[in-house]
Design a protein around this motif. Sequence first.
Motif, PDB file in Angstrom:
ATOM      1  N   LYS A   1     -86.145  99.837 -16.909  1.00  0.00           N
ATOM      2  CA  LYS A   1     -86.421  99.713 -15.472  1.00  0.00           C
ATOM      3  C   LYS A   1     -86.144  98.286 -15.040  1.00  0.00           C
ATOM      4  CE  LYS A   1     -90.350  97.557 -16.687  1.00  0.00           C
ATOM      5  NZ  LYS A   1     -90.576  96.097 -16.533  1.00  0.00           N
ATOM      6  N   THR A   2     -86.049  98.105 -13.712  1.00  0.00           N
ATOM      7  CA  THR A   2     -85.837  96.782 -13.136  1.00  0.00           C
ATOM      8  C   THR A   2     -86.931  96.510 -12.123  1.00  0.00           C
ATOM      9  OG1 THR A   2     -83.436  96.910 -13.422  1.00  0.00           O
ATOM     10  CG2 THR A   2     -84.262  95.319 -11.812  1.00  0.00           C
ATOM     11  N   ASP A   3     -87.657  95.410 -12.311  1.00  0.00           N
ATOM     12  CA  ASP A   3     -88.699  94.991 -11.380  1.00  0.00           C
ATOM     13  C   ASP A   3     -88.246  93.749 -10.632  1.00  0.00           C
ATOM     14  OD1 ASP A   3     -90.641  96.950 -11.917  1.00  0.00           O
ATOM     15  OD2 ASP A   3     -91.354  95.863 -13.670  1.00  0.00           O
ATOM     16  N   VAL A   4     -88.521  93.701  -9.336  1.00  0.00           N
ATOM     17  CA  VAL A   4     -88.259  92.499  -8.557  1.00  0.00           C
ATOM     18  C   VAL A   4     -89.508  92.130  -7.774  1.00  0.00           C
ATOM     19  CG1 VAL A   4     -85.823  93.103  -8.341  1.00  0.00           C
ATOM     20  CG2 VAL A   4     -87.387  93.611  -6.452  1.00  0.00           C
ATOM     21  N   ALA A   5     -89.609  90.847  -7.448  1.00  0.00           N
ATOM     22  CA  ALA A   5     -90.684  90.352  -6.589  1.00  0.00           C
ATOM     23  C   ALA A   5     -90.102  89.305  -5.656  1.00  0.00           C
ATOM     24  CB  ALA A   5     -91.817  89.764  -7.422  1.00  0.00           C
ATOM     25  N   VAL A   6     -90.431  89.414  -4.384  1.00  0.00           N
ATOM     26  CA  VAL A   6     -90.082  88.390  -3.409  1.00  0.00           C
ATOM     27  C   VAL A   6     -91.297  87.480  -3.265  1.00  0.00           C
ATOM     28  CG1 VAL A   6     -89.411  87.909  -1.029  1.00  0.00           C
ATOM     29  CG2 VAL A   6     -88.518  89.941  -2.206  1.00  0.00           C
ATOM     30  N   VAL A   7     -91.090  86.188  -3.505  1.00  0.00           N
ATOM     31  CA  VAL A   7     -92.196  85.235  -3.597  1.00  0.00           C
ATOM     32  C   VAL A   7     -91.887  84.019  -2.732  1.00  0.00           C
ATOM     33  CG1 VAL A   7     -93.572  83.829  -5.187  1.00  0.00           C
ATOM     34  CG2 VAL A   7     -92.620  86.010  -5.964  1.00  0.00           C
ATOM     35  N   THR A   8     -92.885  83.508  -2.031  1.00  0.00           N
ATOM     36  CA  THR A   8     -92.704  82.277  -1.269  1.00  0.00           C
ATOM     37  C   THR A   8     -92.849  81.081  -2.207  1.00  0.00           C
ATOM     38  OG1 THR A   8     -95.048  81.973  -0.736  1.00  0.00           O
ATOM     39  CG2 THR A   8     -93.744  83.372   0.744  1.00  0.00           C
ATOM     40  N   ALA A   9     -92.409  79.920  -1.729  1.00  0.00           N
ATOM     41  CA  ALA A   9     -92.458  78.714  -2.553  1.00  0.00           C
ATOM     42  C   ALA A   9     -93.880  78.259  -2.840  1.00  0.00           C
ATOM     43  CB  ALA A   9     -91.686  77.581  -1.870  1.00  0.00           C
ATOM     44  N   ASP A  10     -94.866  78.793  -2.094  1.00  0.00           N
ATOM     45  CA  ASP A  10     -96.259  78.446  -2.390  1.00  0.00           C
ATOM     46  C   ASP A  10     -96.956  79.515  -3.225  1.00  0.00           C
ATOM     47  OD1 ASP A  10     -96.605  80.443  -0.538  1.00  0.00           O
ATOM     48  OD2 ASP A  10     -97.741  79.229   0.888  1.00  0.00           O
ATOM     49  N   GLY A  11     -96.157  80.441  -3.798  1.00  0.00           N
ATOM     50  CA  GLY A  11     -96.695  81.394  -4.764  1.00  0.00           C
ATOM     51  C   GLY A  11     -97.217  82.688  -4.197  1.00  0.00           C
ATOM     52  N   GLU A  12     -97.026  82.938  -2.904  1.00  0.00           N
ATOM     53  CA  GLU A  12     -97.472  84.200  -2.317  1.00  0.00           C
ATOM     54  C   GLU A  12     -96.430  85.291  -2.575  1.00  0.00           C
ATOM     55  OE1 GLU A  12     -98.361  86.260   2.042  1.00  0.00           O
ATOM     56  OE2 GLU A  12     -97.987  84.104   1.891  1.00  0.00           O
ATOM     57  N   VAL A  13     -96.879  86.436  -3.045  1.00  0.00           N
ATOM     58  CA  VAL A  13     -95.983  87.564  -3.290  1.00  0.00           C
ATOM     59  C   VAL A  13     -95.848  88.363  -1.996  1.00  0.00           C
ATOM     60  CG1 VAL A  13     -95.575  89.646  -4.634  1.00  0.00           C
ATOM     61  CG2 VAL A  13     -96.610  87.651  -5.721  1.00  0.00           C
ATOM     62  N   VAL A  14     -94.641  88.393  -1.458  1.00  0.00           N
ATOM     63  CA  VAL A  14     -94.377  89.063  -0.190  1.00  0.00           C
ATOM     64  C   VAL A  14     -94.158  90.557  -0.409  1.00  0.00           C
ATOM     65  CG1 VAL A  14     -92.787  89.201   1.767  1.00  0.00           C
ATOM     66  CG2 VAL A  14     -93.395  86.975   0.799  1.00  0.00           C
TER      67      VAL A  14
ATOM     68  N   MET B   1     -88.497  78.778  14.745  1.00  0.00           N
ATOM     69  CA  MET B   1     -89.029  78.062  13.589  1.00  0.00           C
ATOM     70  C   MET B   1     -88.602  78.790  12.315  1.00  0.00           C
ATOM     71  SD  MET B   1     -92.963  76.922  12.793  1.00  0.00           S
ATOM     72  CE  MET B   1     -93.578  78.590  12.681  1.00  0.00           C
ATOM     73  N   ALA B   2     -88.175  78.027  11.317  1.00  0.00           N
ATOM     74  CA  ALA B   2     -87.703  78.612  10.065  1.00  0.00           C
ATOM     75  C   ALA B   2     -88.837  79.303   9.342  1.00  0.00           C
ATOM     76  CB  ALA B   2     -87.093  77.524   9.184  1.00  0.00           C
ATOM     77  N   GLY B   3     -88.475  80.373   8.644  1.00  0.00           N
ATOM     78  CA  GLY B   3     -89.472  81.096   7.880  1.00  0.00           C
ATOM     79  C   GLY B   3     -89.764  80.405   6.559  1.00  0.00           C
ATOM     80  N   PRO B   4     -90.632  81.000   5.724  1.00  0.00           N
ATOM     81  CA  PRO B   4     -90.986  80.393   4.437  1.00  0.00           C
ATOM     82  C   PRO B   4     -89.814  80.402   3.467  1.00  0.00           C
ATOM     83  CG  PRO B   4     -91.874  82.615   4.591  1.00  0.00           C
ATOM     84  CD  PRO B   4     -91.313  82.292   5.932  1.00  0.00           C
ATOM     85  N   ARG B   5     -89.819  79.438   2.559  1.00  0.00           N
ATOM     86  CA  ARG B   5     -88.821  79.426   1.492  1.00  0.00           C
ATOM     87  C   ARG B   5     -89.117  80.596   0.555  1.00  0.00           C
ATOM     88  NH1 ARG B   5     -89.907  74.037  -1.330  1.00  0.00           N
ATOM     89  NH2 ARG B   5     -87.915  74.383  -2.388  1.00  0.00           N
ATOM     90  N   LEU B   6     -88.085  81.376   0.268  1.00  0.00           N
ATOM     91  CA  LEU B   6     -88.266  82.582  -0.535  1.00  0.00           C
ATOM     92  C   LEU B   6     -87.454  82.515  -1.817  1.00  0.00           C
ATOM     93  CD1 LEU B   6     -88.018  85.420   2.157  1.00  0.00           C
ATOM     94  CD2 LEU B   6     -90.095  84.406   1.200  1.00  0.00           C
ATOM     95  N   LEU B   7     -88.025  83.066  -2.889  1.00  0.00           N
ATOM     96  CA  LEU B   7     -87.261  83.271  -4.117  1.00  0.00           C
ATOM     97  C   LEU B   7     -87.357  84.738  -4.497  1.00  0.00           C
ATOM     98  CD1 LEU B   7     -88.922  83.588  -7.118  1.00  0.00           C
ATOM     99  CD2 LEU B   7     -89.729  81.358  -6.405  1.00  0.00           C
ATOM    100  N   LEU B   8     -86.325  85.212  -5.169  1.00  0.00           N
ATOM    101  CA  LEU B   8     -86.303  86.569  -5.703  1.00  0.00           C
ATOM    102  C   LEU B   8     -86.425  86.478  -7.222  1.00  0.00           C
ATOM    103  CD1 LEU B   8     -85.853  89.650  -5.174  1.00  0.00           C
ATOM    104  CD2 LEU B   8     -83.438  89.235  -5.675  1.00  0.00           C
ATOM    105  N   ALA B   9     -87.482  87.070  -7.754  1.00  0.00           N
ATOM    106  CA  ALA B   9     -87.681  87.129  -9.205  1.00  0.00           C
ATOM    107  C   ALA B   9     -87.251  88.505  -9.694  1.00  0.00           C
ATOM    108  CB  ALA B   9     -89.144  86.876  -9.561  1.00  0.00           C
ATOM    109  N   VAL B  10     -86.487  88.532 -10.782  1.00  0.00           N
ATOM    110  CA  VAL B  10     -85.953  89.790 -11.309  1.00  0.00           C
ATOM    111  C   VAL B  10     -86.240  89.892 -12.797  1.00  0.00           C
ATOM    112  CG1 VAL B  10     -83.914  91.252 -11.550  1.00  0.00           C
ATOM    113  CG2 VAL B  10     -84.046  89.609  -9.651  1.00  0.00           C
ATOM    114  N   ASP B  11     -86.830  90.995 -13.199  1.00  0.00           N
ATOM    115  CA  ASP B  11     -86.940  91.353 -14.610  1.00  0.00           C
ATOM    116  C   ASP B  11     -86.138  92.626 -14.798  1.00  0.00           C
ATOM    117  OD1 ASP B  11     -87.810  91.715 -17.315  1.00  0.00           O
ATOM    118  OD2 ASP B  11     -89.294  93.160 -16.576  1.00  0.00           O
ATOM    119  N   GLY B  12     -84.905  92.467 -15.309  1.00  0.00           N
ATOM    120  CA  GLY B  12     -84.029  93.613 -15.492  1.00  0.00           C
ATOM    121  C   GLY B  12     -84.044  94.065 -16.934  1.00  0.00           C
ATOM    122  N   GLY B  13     -84.623  95.231 -17.194  1.00  0.00           N
ATOM    123  CA  GLY B  13     -84.761  95.718 -18.559  1.00  0.00           C
ATOM    124  C   GLY B  13     -83.978  96.983 -18.812  1.00  0.00           C
ATOM    125  N   ASN B  14     -83.993  97.432 -20.054  1.00  0.00           N
ATOM    126  CA  ASN B  14     -83.223  98.614 -20.447  1.00  0.00           C
ATOM    127  C   ASN B  14     -83.823  99.914 -19.912  1.00  0.00           C
ATOM    128  OD1 ASN B  14     -81.223  97.289 -22.015  1.00  0.00           O
ATOM    129  ND2 ASN B  14     -82.720  96.973 -23.637  1.00  0.00           N
TER     130      ASN B  14
END
Length: 324
Positions: A16-29, A1-14
Amino acid sequence: MAGPRLLLAVDGGNSKTDVAVVTADGEVVATARTGPFEPQSAGVAAAVDVVAQAADRCGVPAPAFEHVSACLAGADFPVEEEALAAEFAARGFGDVVVRNDTFALLRAGTSAPWGVAVVCGAGINAIGVSPTGQVARFPSLGRLSGDWGGGQGVAEEALWHAVRAEDGRGAPTALVELVTSHFGTATVEELVLDLHFGRVDEGRLHELAPGVLAVAAAGDALARELARRQAEEVTVMAEVCLRRLGLLETPVEVVLGGGMLTAGDPLLTSLLESAFAARAAQAKLVVPDLPPVAGAALLGLDHLGAPEAALARLRARFEPPVRR
């Protein structure tokens, strides 16, 4: 069975760089932080390396992402956005939207995907997005593109006044004592020579900005003028965005970000409120509770067509706890 739809959010600044892996229903993995995102000095490939390292720390390989929402410092012009997007795509990140990092600030602070954001950290920048998606922005290349302010700009002006006060060309000012006490020099001229010969990094000047506001609050006329000018610059950038988008007479959220605006300095806050009341009375000033990476994630969820419940779930994950 396929896993959840995932997006990678990136805030790349001068800084530091922050990332978050998030499912399509808004859960932060998972979340991760790495070093600065600096494509203009380190190169595009090295900058994207920083994001790849952060994604690896989250334990999710690039092909797993349905979408990447990357809000990045150094993505100031279409050619830069295209080069960064191409580098992400070449590494298998798939569907990627690259934006300037000010878009993350905007989305983190607004209740809807539109409004205006002004960031005033070391430098200054602003963007606006209309309800129809029209964008207003500036080149933001410093004085070269007509900008003034931010911590570096305010500090440079403060040093200019302190030099002239010390050698007699300018009016007396408490900025002299601020400069010498902060950098531990006997005179302002000594600091100038240290800067000239590279003994002090010119990038450190922005450290003076909080002190300039404190000296202004204590009544120093020159410092107060710098605070007033900074408030005016923030306001006029927002006003121009609103006018370009036809929103000047519309109630709209204006998000304030960057160290100078989020510190909550009472004098600067008061000056901003007065300036906006005079120039953009319909604006609602907002200092966001969410970090910029949450704004990048919200943009990603918007792109995926996520329901409001998913957006609310994501906001709840990043909102600070309520103090009792």
